[in-house]
Design an enzyme around this catalytic site. Structure first.
Site, PDB file in Angstrom:
ATOM      1  N   LYS A 160       6.125   3.675  -1.837  1.00 15.07           N
ATOM      2  CA  LYS A 160       7.438   2.903  -1.364  1.00 15.07           C
ATOM      3  C   LYS A 160       8.513   3.271  -2.193  1.00 15.07           C
ATOM      4  O   LYS A 160       9.788   3.319  -1.595  1.00 15.07           O
ATOM      5  CB  LYS A 160       6.954   1.484  -1.391  1.00 15.07           C
ATOM      6  CG  LYS A 160       7.764   0.621  -0.740  1.00 15.07           C
ATOM      7  CD  LYS A 160       7.545  -0.529  -0.282  1.00 15.07           C
ATOM      8  CE  LYS A 160       7.253  -1.645  -1.668  1.00 15.07           C
ATOM      9  NZ  LYS A 160       7.125  -2.879  -1.529  1.00 15.07           N
ATOM     10  N   TYR A 205       4.239   2.876  -5.425  1.00 20.43           N
ATOM     11  CA  TYR A 205       4.641   4.016  -6.006  1.00 20.43           C
ATOM     12  C   TYR A 205       5.246   4.767  -4.922  1.00 20.43           C
ATOM     13  O   TYR A 205       6.504   5.559  -5.087  1.00 20.43           O
ATOM     14  CB  TYR A 205       3.538   4.846  -6.677  1.00 20.43           C
ATOM     15  CG  TYR A 205       3.099   3.993  -8.047  1.00 20.43           C
ATOM     16  CD1 TYR A 205       3.779   3.077  -8.532  1.00 20.43           C
ATOM     17  CD2 TYR A 205       1.808   4.458  -8.342  1.00 20.43           C
ATOM     18  CE1 TYR A 205       3.109   2.331  -9.702  1.00 20.43           C
ATOM     19  CE2 TYR A 205       1.183   3.724  -9.489  1.00 20.43           C
ATOM     20  CZ  TYR A 205       1.896   2.766 -10.255  1.00 20.43           C
ATOM     21  OH  TYR A 205       1.339   1.997 -11.159  1.00 20.43           O
ATOM     22  N   ASN A 237      -6.761   2.421  -6.594  1.00 20.65           N
ATOM     23  CA  ASN A 237      -5.915   1.528  -6.829  1.00 20.65           C
ATOM     24  C   ASN A 237      -4.953   1.633  -5.627  1.00 20.65           C
ATOM     25  O   ASN A 237      -3.637   2.017  -6.108  1.00 20.65           O
ATOM     26  CB  ASN A 237      -5.277   1.640  -8.149  1.00 20.65           C
ATOM     27  CG  ASN A 237      -4.377   0.676  -8.676  1.00 20.65           C
ATOM     28  OD1 ASN A 237      -4.179  -0.450  -7.894  1.00 20.65           O
ATOM     29  ND2 ASN A 237      -3.962   0.691 -10.020  1.00 20.65           N
ATOM     30  N   GLU A 238      -5.254   1.074  -4.510  1.00 17.24           N
ATOM     31  CA  GLU A 238      -4.483   1.060  -3.310  1.00 17.24           C
ATOM     32  C   GLU A 238      -3.058   0.340  -3.582  1.00 17.24           C
ATOM     33  O   GLU A 238      -2.029   0.833  -2.876  1.00 17.24           O
ATOM     34  CB  GLU A 238      -5.041   0.755  -2.092  1.00 17.24           C
ATOM     35  CG  GLU A 238      -6.607   1.478  -1.781  1.00 17.24           C
ATOM     36  CD  GLU A 238      -6.206   3.067  -1.225  1.00 17.24           C
ATOM     37  OE1 GLU A 238      -4.998   3.362  -0.984  1.00 17.24           O
ATOM     38  OE2 GLU A 238      -7.276   3.647  -1.372  1.00 17.24           O
ATOM     39  N   ALA A 279      -1.364  -0.225  -6.099  1.00 16.20           N
ATOM     40  CA  ALA A 279      -0.260   0.465  -6.829  1.00 16.20           C
ATOM     41  C   ALA A 279       0.425   1.780  -6.123  1.00 16.20           C
ATOM     42  O   ALA A 279       1.331   2.107  -6.177  1.00 16.20           O
ATOM     43  CB  ALA A 279      -0.964   1.009  -8.170  1.00 16.20           C
ATOM     44  N   ILE A 334       1.783  -6.229 -13.550  1.00 17.15           N
ATOM     45  CA  ILE A 334       1.992  -7.494 -13.414  1.00 17.15           C
ATOM     46  C   ILE A 334       0.743  -8.220 -14.005  1.00 17.15           C
ATOM     47  O   ILE A 334      -0.257  -8.441 -13.281  1.00 17.15           O
ATOM     48  CB  ILE A 334       2.241  -8.059 -11.833  1.00 17.15           C
ATOM     49  CG1 ILE A 334       3.426  -7.099 -11.311  1.00 17.15           C
ATOM     50  CG2 ILE A 334       2.502  -9.406 -11.993  1.00 17.15           C
ATOM     51  CD1 ILE A 334       4.678  -7.455 -12.180  1.00 17.15           C
TER      52      ILE A 334
HETATM   53  C1  LIG Z   1       0.092  -2.562  -9.105  1.00 20.06           C
HETATM   54  C2  LIG Z   1       1.109  -3.812  -9.330  1.00 20.06           C
HETATM   55  C3  LIG Z   1       2.159  -3.460 -10.727  1.00 20.06           C
HETATM   56  C4  LIG Z   1       2.017  -3.957  -8.188  1.00 20.06           C
HETATM   57  O1  LIG Z   1       2.937  -5.186  -8.258  1.00 20.06           O
HETATM   58  P1  LIG Z   1       2.920  -6.240  -7.317  1.00 20.06           P
HETATM   59  O2  LIG Z   1       4.150  -7.068  -7.621  1.00 20.06           O
HETATM   60  O3  LIG Z   1       1.784  -6.660  -7.181  1.00 20.06           O
HETATM   61  O4  LIG Z   1       3.431  -5.441  -6.189  1.00 20.06           O
HETATM   62  P2  LIG Z   1       4.652  -5.790  -4.968  1.00 20.06           P
HETATM   63  O5  LIG Z   1       4.225  -7.219  -4.630  1.00 20.06           O
HETATM   64  O6  LIG Z   1       5.720  -5.284  -5.364  1.00 20.06           O
HETATM   65  O7  LIG Z   1       4.052  -4.972  -3.860  1.00 20.06           O
HETATM   66  C5  LIG Z   1       2.774  -4.718  -3.370  1.00 20.06           C
HETATM   67  C6  LIG Z   1       2.624  -3.892  -2.208  1.00 20.06           C
HETATM   68  O8  LIG Z   1       1.135  -3.534  -1.955  1.00 20.06           O
HETATM   69  C7  LIG Z   1       0.721  -4.021  -0.641  1.00 20.06           C
HETATM   70  N1  LIG Z   1      -0.794  -4.064  -0.887  1.00 20.06           N
HETATM   71  C8  LIG Z   1      -1.522  -5.010  -1.365  1.00 20.06           C
HETATM   72  N2  LIG Z   1      -2.598  -4.629  -1.434  1.00 20.06           N
HETATM   73  C9  LIG Z   1      -2.853  -3.436  -0.863  1.00 20.06           C
HETATM   74  C10 LIG Z   1      -3.770  -2.866  -0.619  1.00 20.06           C
HETATM   75  N3  LIG Z   1      -5.104  -2.993  -1.028  1.00 20.06           N
HETATM   76  N4  LIG Z   1      -3.531  -1.428  -0.167  1.00 20.06           N
HETATM   77  C11 LIG Z   1      -2.646  -1.089   0.286  1.00 20.06           C
HETATM   78  N5  LIG Z   1      -1.222  -1.959   0.101  1.00 20.06           N
HETATM   79  C12 LIG Z   1      -1.589  -2.899  -0.627  1.00 20.06           C
HETATM   80  C13 LIG Z   1       1.642  -5.189  -0.435  1.00 20.06           C
HETATM   81  O9  LIG Z   1       1.431  -5.340   1.005  1.00 20.06           O
HETATM   82  C14 LIG Z   1       2.780  -4.605  -1.006  1.00 20.06           C
HETATM   83  O10 LIG Z   1       3.417  -3.935   0.072  1.00 20.06           O
HETATM   84  P3  LIG Z   1       4.818  -4.251   0.964  1.00 20.06           P
HETATM   85  O11 LIG Z   1       5.812  -4.932   0.041  1.00 20.06           O
HETATM   86  O12 LIG Z   1       4.948  -2.833   1.579  1.00 20.06           O
HETATM   87  O13 LIG Z   1       4.446  -5.356   1.853  1.00 20.06           O
HETATM   88  C15 LIG Z   1       0.346  -4.995  -9.623  1.00 20.06           C
HETATM   89  O14 LIG Z   1      -0.497  -5.504  -8.546  1.00 20.06           O
HETATM   90  C16 LIG Z   1      -0.497  -4.907 -10.912  1.00 20.06           C
HETATM   91  O15 LIG Z   1      -0.131  -5.080 -12.153  1.00 20.06           O
HETATM   92  N6  LIG Z   1      -1.947  -4.652 -10.642  1.00 20.06           N
HETATM   93  C17 LIG Z   1      -2.803  -4.329 -11.877  1.00 20.06           C
HETATM   94  C18 LIG Z   1      -2.684  -3.436 -12.851  1.00 20.06           C
HETATM   95  C19 LIG Z   1      -2.242  -2.005 -12.323  1.00 20.06           C
HETATM   96  O16 LIG Z   1      -3.101  -1.482 -11.302  1.00 20.06           O
HETATM   97  N7  LIG Z   1      -1.274  -1.357 -12.554  1.00 20.06           N
HETATM   98  C20 LIG Z   1      -0.873   0.186 -12.253  1.00 20.06           C
HETATM   99  C21 LIG Z   1      -1.797   1.078 -12.866  1.00 20.06           C
HETATM  100  S1  LIG Z   1      -1.385   2.572 -12.452  1.00 20.06           S
END
Ligand SMILES: CC(C)(COP(=O)(O)OP(=O)(O)OC[C@H]1O[C@@H](n2cnc3c(N)ncnc32)[C@H](O)[C@@H]1OP(=O)(O)O)[C@@H](O)C(=O)NCCC(=O)NCCS
Length: 175
Positions: free
Chosen positions: A141, A139, A132-133, A135, A93
């Site tokens: 979930k 995954y 990368n907690e 992500a 995202i």
């Molecule tokens: C990873 C990523 C794709 C997730 O997308 P997102 O839209 O932010 O995720 P969502 O909102 O659907 O869900 C986030 C979940 O993580 C949880 N979360 C947030 N920070 C967290 C942390 N530090 N530790 C554990 N969980 C965490 C949230 O509570 C949520 O969980 P829930 O729905 O059970 O409450 C996005 O954050 C991103 O693009 N990150 C940077 C790029 C990246 O890392 N890509 C993946 C490479 S492998």
């Protein structure tokens, strides 16, 4: 199949170049991803214009927010092999203001469902850096399980080496 409640997945357009340019230069976004060297807006525009059609081997889709049509990120399924029914998935995202809004979870669910239903995949795999907690939470979930930990295989922007997990999701396991 590619439309959920929050997002729809669609092919990328040349007009998406500005967003992609912002995101490739965002350090926090790319912290745990393999990054290319810096690219100019012109180079990204050209790449968008020359982009090949999506194929079984590589499906790249934009994640569009249904509420306002804004592009939020990108998800792809790559290296699919029909003989093996296996592919790897990547997601981000790009718009950090939208992290933790449920968009990534839904986009990945849609893409995996597409892979299993349309592409008849048996297994979808991914690699994620151990730190990368967020992500990893997403995954797990969705039903991905950790198959193994590969030590110090990712060199971060901090110059340090980090472990990565190989995770997989089998047909029928998507939550
Ligand atoms: C990873 C990523 C794709 C997730 O997308 P997102 O839209 O932010 O995720 P969502 O909102 O659907 O869900 C986030 C979940 O993580 C949880 N979360 C947030 N920070 C967290 C942390 N530090 N530790 C554990 N969980 C965490 C949230 O509570 C949520 O969980 P829930 O729905 O059970 O409450 C996005 O954050 C991103 O693009 N990150 C940077 C790029 C990246 O890392 N890509 C993946 C490479 S492998």
């Amino acid at each position: 199949m590619l439309t959920g409640e929050l997002v729809r997945l669609r092919a990328l357009e040349p007009s998406d170049a500005e967003s992609l340019y912002r995101w490739v230069n965002d350090w926090e976004l790319g912290q745990w991803m393999t990054n290319s060297h810096p690219r100019s807006l012109d180079q990204i525009r050209k790449r968008c214009e020359d982009r090949k059609v999506n194929t079984y081997e590589l499906v790249v889709l934009g994640i569009e927010k249904i509420a306002d049509g804004k592009l939020l990120g990108v998800v792809d399924l790559r290296d699919a092999e029909p003989e093996q029914g296996r592919a790897e998935v990547d997601i981000y995202i790009g718009d950090r203001d939208h992290w933790d809004g449920g968009y990534g979870t839904e986009a990945l669910r849609l893409m995996c469902n597409y892979g299993f239903a349309m592409m008849r995949l048996h297994l979808i795999a991914l690699w994620v850096v151990a730190e990368n907690e967020r992500a990893r939470h997403v995954y797990r979930k969705l039903g991905f399980v950790e198959d193994g930990r590969h030590r110090e295989c990712f060199r971060g922007q901090d110059g340090k080496y980090h472990d990565m997990y190989l995770m997989s999701l089998l047909e029928g396991e998507l939550k």
